[in-house]
Enzyme design. Structure first.
Site, PDB file in Angstrom:
ATOM      1  N   HIS A 125      -1.894 -32.747  19.568  1.00  0.00           N
ATOM      2  CA  HIS A 125      -0.674 -33.518  19.829  1.00  0.00           C
ATOM      3  C   HIS A 125       0.502 -32.594  20.095  1.00  0.00           C
ATOM      4  O   HIS A 125       1.652 -33.017  20.016  1.00  0.00           O
ATOM      5  CB  HIS A 125      -0.390 -34.439  18.636  1.00  0.00           C
TER       6      HIS A 125
ATOM      7  N   GLU B 187      -2.402  -6.281  15.900  1.00  0.00           N
ATOM      8  CA  GLU B 187      -1.991  -4.971  15.386  1.00  0.00           C
ATOM      9  C   GLU B 187      -3.126  -3.963  15.581  1.00  0.00           C
ATOM     10  O   GLU B 187      -2.888  -2.769  15.709  1.00  0.00           O
ATOM     11  CB  GLU B 187      -1.596  -5.075  13.898  1.00  0.00           C
TER      12      GLU B 187
ATOM     13  N   LYS C 179      11.354  -0.320  13.097  1.00  0.00           N
ATOM     14  CA  LYS C 179      11.761   0.008  11.718  1.00  0.00           C
ATOM     15  C   LYS C 179      12.826   1.109  11.728  1.00  0.00           C
ATOM     16  O   LYS C 179      13.809   1.047  10.995  1.00  0.00           O
ATOM     17  CB  LYS C 179      10.559   0.508  10.901  1.00  0.00           C
TER      18      LYS C 179
ATOM     19  N   GLY D 229      -3.890  -2.308   6.100  1.00  0.00           N
ATOM     20  CA  GLY D 229      -3.229  -3.493   5.538  1.00  0.00           C
ATOM     21  C   GLY D 229      -3.879  -4.784   5.996  1.00  0.00           C
ATOM     22  O   GLY D 229      -4.194  -5.667   5.192  1.00  0.00           O
ATOM     23  N   ARG D 230      -4.130  -4.904   7.304  1.00  0.00           N
ATOM     24  CA  ARG D 230      -4.686  -6.157   7.845  1.00  0.00           C
ATOM     25  C   ARG D 230      -6.155  -6.339   7.494  1.00  0.00           C
ATOM     26  O   ARG D 230      -6.735  -7.381   7.779  1.00  0.00           O
ATOM     27  CB  ARG D 230      -4.472  -6.191   9.355  1.00  0.00           C
TER      28      ARG D 230
ATOM     29  N   LYS E 272       0.838  -1.207   0.000  1.00  0.00           N
ATOM     30  CA  LYS E 272       0.000   0.000   0.000  1.00  0.00           C
ATOM     31  C   LYS E 272       0.869   1.251   0.000  1.00  0.00           C
ATOM     32  O   LYS E 272       0.646   2.172  -0.770  1.00  0.00           O
ATOM     33  CB  LYS E 272      -0.912  -0.004   1.226  1.00  0.00           C
TER      34      LYS E 272
ATOM     35  N   GLU F 161      11.118  -4.675   3.173  1.00  0.00           N
ATOM     36  CA  GLU F 161      11.139  -6.108   2.861  1.00  0.00           C
ATOM     37  C   GLU F 161      10.609  -6.357   1.449  1.00  0.00           C
ATOM     38  O   GLU F 161      11.190  -7.118   0.667  1.00  0.00           O
ATOM     39  CB  GLU F 161      10.250  -6.888   3.858  1.00  0.00           C
TER      40      GLU F 161
HETATM   41  O1  F6P Z   1       4.666  -2.838   9.505  1.00  0.00           O
HETATM   42  C1  F6P Z   1       3.319  -2.999   9.582  1.00  0.00           C
HETATM   43  C2  F6P Z   1       2.613  -2.674   8.300  1.00  0.00           C
HETATM   44  O2  F6P Z   1       2.458  -1.314   8.151  1.00  0.00           O
HETATM   45  C3  F6P Z   1       1.284  -3.401   8.270  1.00  0.00           C
HETATM   46  O3  F6P Z   1       0.284  -2.727   8.901  1.00  0.00           O
HETATM   47  C4  F6P Z   1       1.084  -3.597   6.819  1.00  0.00           C
HETATM   48  O4  F6P Z   1       0.151  -4.594   6.597  1.00  0.00           O
HETATM   49  C5  F6P Z   1       2.481  -3.975   6.371  1.00  0.00           C
HETATM   50  O5  F6P Z   1       3.315  -3.160   7.158  1.00  0.00           O
HETATM   51  C6  F6P Z   1       2.783  -3.822   4.911  1.00  0.00           C
HETATM   52  O6  F6P Z   1       2.597  -2.507   4.465  1.00  0.00           O
HETATM   53  P1  F6P Z   1       2.589  -2.143   2.929  1.00  0.00           P
HETATM   54  O7  F6P Z   1       1.412  -2.778   2.292  1.00  0.00           O
HETATM   55  O8  F6P Z   1       2.532  -0.645   2.889  1.00  0.00           O
HETATM   56  O9  F6P Z   1       3.876  -2.654   2.313  1.00  0.00           O
END
Ligand code: F6P
Length: 527
Positions: A388, A357, A503, A270-271, A213, A219
């Site tokens: 188990h 979150e 971060k 995001g979630r 987003k 990452e």
């Molecule tokens: O670090 C948390 C976060 O902001 C989440 O809320 C989000 O889902 C994720 O990073 C990924 O964010 P993006 O879609 O902006 O890469």
């Protein structure tokens, strides 16, 4: 007029405190009383599901007080404000509009000069048209060959929900001849993640969707480069293999190096983004747009139920009320999520983010500290594997951990075997029924090591089969439950400032701008 008040300022919350310890599951779940509760304490959900709460530590008196809490906390009115477009996410000054990705619950919502339902639906239609062309072989690789695999690159909400739902419906789609493309996911910045995934991918026939987003997540951008490298090394034109899902204001939106780009916006957390282009692109490519549309229909139907003002007919609201009762009156901080369905293997991981979150906050929505606990720790594994593994502690440990089971009468496949007079599916479901009674009723024994104290609460969501509609209803139920919990705790469930500090410090390590413990910890890795 909606009043946002702290939980402990509500009279109905104070009244609930008096009920602590009044329901003993070992008593009420025994004999005919238990049978009567199972028949009585159930509420229908969408997608053929139903929510059963007989084995929770509630009775008619407590349920009445919970209904009074729902009223005093104005839960229904708050949801109405949210879906009608109020700026619910105060800290980020944003609307909260994920419900609009699957339907229009209330008034038209205008933002950024557009009708937001139209915008989200428009992106879905663009995705559907694109996916249909890929499946028909109208969009192909450079050799004119069909793509057979889709790989999503994203993390957090841009990974967990779509991945969980892909896994949830993969078998169903295969059985119904609608598994159009295999989907894979790369999320971790650990290089072993992309290397491992790419080892199993024929890149020449793969489409990669970069999902972020913000368009700035370290990452994801790193893994995008990793994949581009692999494509270039294979002599392929990167722009013919890469799609983007992002917001129109992100740096990724300005990059013309993608085959196609689909959009969501800042009003979709995001979630909560599985219903948006974030889940829509990969799920439509994998299963076909019709399956994704059915999944959204299930979500929309559950949203409708979640908007009702009677908690006894509103499963998400009731589940939230009972969970806040468990957290704030009974004092249980952890919840185990236990799907008796292998297809839901990553569902607990997704709900970990969605819940923790959202509601892991120490200040209320106005930034003031609170005198009560919030949030719940969620963990889980599919049954019977969990049995188990960690069920020992759940049954006999010193902590009481409320349990949320999920089960289905039928598996997603026709195939099953009968061994010792029962099918595998029957064995699976016999186990979940047995567990609920074992946790509630316990067992006495002369040998203390063989004693089960019981009185351990659980609920279950049961469906006929995990279909796309049922899967959508299930996801919407939890999204709405976490929202209602946040309303009760008076926190902002839609920001996530708690992820920022780590971060910032990681970037300092990467910039070699460290001192003290940070410098020493980094040095342990040779940085
Ligand atoms: O670090 C948390 C976060 O902001 C989440 O809320 C989000 O889902 C994720 O990073 C990924 O964010 P993006 O879609 O902006 O890469």
């Amino acid at each position: 007029m909606v009043a946002w008040k702290n939980l402990d300022t509500l009279d109905s919350y104070q009244a609930l405190q008096e009920t602590k310890g009044s329901v003993k599951l070992t008593e009420v779940m025994a004999g005919e009383s238990g049978a009567e509760r199972v028949r009585k304490y159930a509420v229908p959900m969408a997608g053929g599901l139903s929510y059963h709460y007989a084995a929770k530590k509630v009775d008619d008196v407590i349920l009445e007080k919970l209904a009074a809490l729902a009223k005093e906390a104005q839960l229904c009115e708050k949801f109405e404000e949210l879906y009608n477009g109020a700026v619910i996410n105060l800290t980020e000054n944003r609307h909260v509009l994920h419900h609009l990705c699957r339907g229009q619950l209330g008034k038209q919502v205008m933002a950024d000069g557009v009708d937001k339902r139209e915008f989200y639906k428009g992106e879905q239609d663009k995705i559907a048209a694109f996916a249909n062309k890929v499946h028909a072989g109208e969009i192909t690789n450079e050799k004119g060959e069909k793509f057979n695999t889709v790989v999503q690159i994203g993390i957090g909400g841009s990974d967990l929900g779509p991945r969980a739902i892909y896994l949830a419906l993969e078998n169903w789609a295969a059985t119904h001849n609608t598994l159009k493309m295999e989907a894979k996911f790369i999320s971790n910045v650990d290089p072993d993640d992309p290397v491992g995934v790419l080892r199993g991918v024929d890149v020449e026939h793969a489409l990669f969707i970069v999902v972020s987003k913000s368009g700035t997540t370290l990452e994801t951008l790193t893994n995008e480069s990793f994949v581009k490298d692999a494509l270039e090394k294979a002599g392929l034109d990167v722009s013919k293999h890469m799609l983007a899902v992002t917001s129109e204001t992100s740096p990724m939106a300005k990059n013309s190096g993608y085959l196609a780009a689909f959009f969501m916006d800042d009003y979709i957390g995001g979630r909560y983004s599985t219903a948006s282009a974030v889940g829509g692109a990969v799920l439509s490519l994998a299963f076909g747009p019709e399956v994704f549309a059915s999944f959204l229909d299930g979500m929309a139907a559950e949203d409708k139920l979640s908007a009702g003002d009677d908690p006894m007919k509103n499963p998400a609201m009731l589940d939230a009320l009972i969970s806040v009762y468990e957290r704030n009156v009974l004092g249980y901080p952890v919840t185990a999520l236990l799907p008796y369905s292998q297809a839901l293997s990553r569902f607990p991981a997704h709900l970990q983010q969605a819940s923790m979150e959202s509601n892991g906050k120490s200040v209320n929505r106005f930034g003031e500290s609170m005198n009560y606990v919030t949030g719940e720790v969620i963990f889980g594994e599919p049954g019977t594997n969990g049995q188990h593994s960690f069920y020992q502690l759940l049954h006999q440990g010193t902590d009481i951990i409320p349990l949320q089971f999920i089960g289905f009468r039928k598996s997603q496949n026709e195939k099953d075997v009968e061994v010792k007079g029962s099918t595998s599916q029957t064995k699976l479901n016999a186990n979940v029924a047995a567990q609920m009674v074992a946790f509630a009723c316990g067992k006495t024994d002369e040998n203390p090591a063989k004693c089960f104290a019981g009185d351990r609460p659980s609920s279950i969501i049961i469906g006929d089969q995990l279909t796309p509609e049922a899967c959508g209803a299930l996801l919407a139920h939890y999204e709405n439950k976490f929202m209602y919990q946040g309303f009760l705790w008076n926190v902002n469930s839609f920001d996530q400032e708690g992820v920022q500090l780590g971060k910032v410090l990681a970037n300092r390590v990467l910039d070699h701008n460290t001192d003290g413990a940070l410098k020493e910890f980094a040095a342990l890795f040779g940085i």
